[in-house]
Design an enzyme around this catalytic site. Structure first.
Site, PDB file in Angstrom:
ATOM      1  N   ASP A  75       0.768  -1.238   0.090  1.00 14.86           N
ATOM      2  CA  ASP A  75      -0.207   0.004   0.004  1.00 14.86           C
ATOM      3  C   ASP A  75       0.611   1.520   0.282  1.00 14.86           C
ATOM      4  O   ASP A  75       2.072   0.816   0.603  1.00 14.86           O
ATOM      5  CB  ASP A  75      -0.779  -0.317   1.129  1.00 14.86           C
ATOM      6  CG  ASP A  75      -2.332  -1.001   1.137  1.00 14.86           C
ATOM      7  OD1 ASP A  75      -2.211  -0.887  -0.086  1.00 14.86           O
ATOM      8  OD2 ASP A  75      -3.171  -0.916   2.089  1.00 14.86           O
ATOM      9  N   GLU A 122       0.134  -0.752  -4.857  1.00 16.86           N
ATOM     10  CA  GLU A 122      -0.992   0.193  -4.715  1.00 16.86           C
ATOM     11  C   GLU A 122      -0.299   1.401  -5.148  1.00 16.86           C
ATOM     12  O   GLU A 122       0.023   2.713  -4.358  1.00 16.86           O
ATOM     13  CB  GLU A 122      -1.412   0.378  -2.909  1.00 16.86           C
ATOM     14  CG  GLU A 122      -2.728   1.137  -3.343  1.00 16.86           C
ATOM     15  CD  GLU A 122      -2.077   2.460  -2.466  1.00 16.86           C
ATOM     16  OE1 GLU A 122      -3.479   3.352  -3.042  1.00 16.86           O
ATOM     17  OE2 GLU A 122      -1.822   2.418  -1.483  1.00 16.86           O
ATOM     18  N   ASP A 175     -11.897  -0.866   0.694  1.00 14.61           N
ATOM     19  CA  ASP A 175     -12.319   0.158   0.928  1.00 14.61           C
ATOM     20  C   ASP A 175     -13.292   1.208   0.421  1.00 14.61           C
ATOM     21  O   ASP A 175     -13.624   2.511   0.967  1.00 14.61           O
ATOM     22  CB  ASP A 175     -10.850   1.452   0.961  1.00 14.61           C
ATOM     23  CG  ASP A 175      -9.985   1.133   1.889  1.00 14.61           C
ATOM     24  OD1 ASP A 175     -10.193   0.871   2.554  1.00 14.61           O
ATOM     25  OD2 ASP A 175      -8.179   1.503   1.619  1.00 14.61           O
TER      26      ASP A 175
END
Length: 277
Positions: A75, A122, A175
């Site tokens: 991430d 990401e 998310d």
């Protein structure tokens, strides 16, 4: 986190003061989504010390992850190029500053330590040219999220015709809302654009979800990931996580009778049709 085993044991690898409290913490600067930015509160890395120790902490951490998982998603990939450091005593993220991270040098080092690095980067959000260069040099697949694609006023790199093969495409990540929840939150203009682009003629929520999955599966993306909530055509009540909301997340569970032969056959059909098996 400040109370994690990593920070307690490897205090020299984080930006801490003499009392072992964070001097700076991570977050995001103010943007269209937050006037005061995002204050995450975790101490930032002391990259000079990481380099001096041959990135041993990273080698151990990634090595363990690779043993446990087929693929590791990193991430906030842009944080390896530049990271946003906020004074630890601040109550908002407004006074942070961007600082340089090791960039491609870090990943070049790791590639010499591992036979393979099965990493997904990401790379969502605003990216600078140096982040694009870092991603290209590593060769890691980036991410595409179809729910981000439909702005009637400007073209998007998340539209399927813009996908390159070396990417991992999602309807939405953990998310994001479910496909149906997302659809039902759209204004009419955006929904009309979405349906026109994807050639969806149905108004039925469940049919819309499957058409959305089909469009994703038909794309050029090397890998497509679909959440089970979307295969089950569930609404916002099945959303996995809502960012910045501290309670009530990560609680969704599939019911015992959710996995039927009919559902399995439909997933198999769409997988075989677009040669994703």
């Amino acid at each position: 986190a400040p109370d994690s085993a990593d920070v307690w044991v490897y205090t020299d690898l984080f930006d801490l003061d003499d009392d072992l409290n964070p001097k700076t913490v991570a977050g995001c600067p103010p943007d269209a989504f937050s006037e005061t930015g995002q204050l995450w509160g975790n101490p930032v890395y002391n990259w000079q010390r990481h380099k001096a120790t041959d990135y041993n902490w990273w080698v151990d951490r990634l090595g363990a992850s690779i043993r446990f998982f087929d693929i590791v998603r990193i991430d906030h990939f842009r944080g390896f190029d530049e990271y946003y450091a906020i004074p630890a005593q601040d109550k908002t993220a407004e006074n942070g500053e961007w600082k340089k991270a090791p960039g491609t040098e870090f990943f070049d080092f790791l590639k010499n330590k591992f036979d393979t690095l099965p990493i997904i980067a990401e790379d969502l959000g605003f990216l600078t040219p140096s982040v694009h260069e870092m991603l290209d040099r590593t060769g890691f697949p980036g991410m595409k999220v179809l729910e981000f694609a439909f702005d009637p006023d400007e073209p998007s790199t998340y539209l399927p015709h813009n996908f390159d093969k070396n990417c991992v495409a999602y309807a939405g990540t953990h998310d994001n809302d479910t496909i149906i929840g997302w659809k039902n939150s759209l204004d009419k203009r955006t929904l009309d654009y979405c349906k026109k682009y994807l050639r969806i003629t149905t108004d039925n929520d469940k049919d819309f979800a499957w058409e959305f999955i089909a469009a994703l599966s038909a794309s050029n993306a090397d890998t497509v990931i679909v959440q089970m909530q979307d295969y089950l055509t569930l609404d916002s009540s099945a959303r996995m996580n809502t960012p910045s909301v501290p309670y009530g997340n990560w609680r969704w569970r599939a019911s015992k009778n959710a996995f039927t032969k009919k559902l399995a056959a439909r997933i198999a059909d769409i997988t075989e049709l677009y040669v994703r098996g």
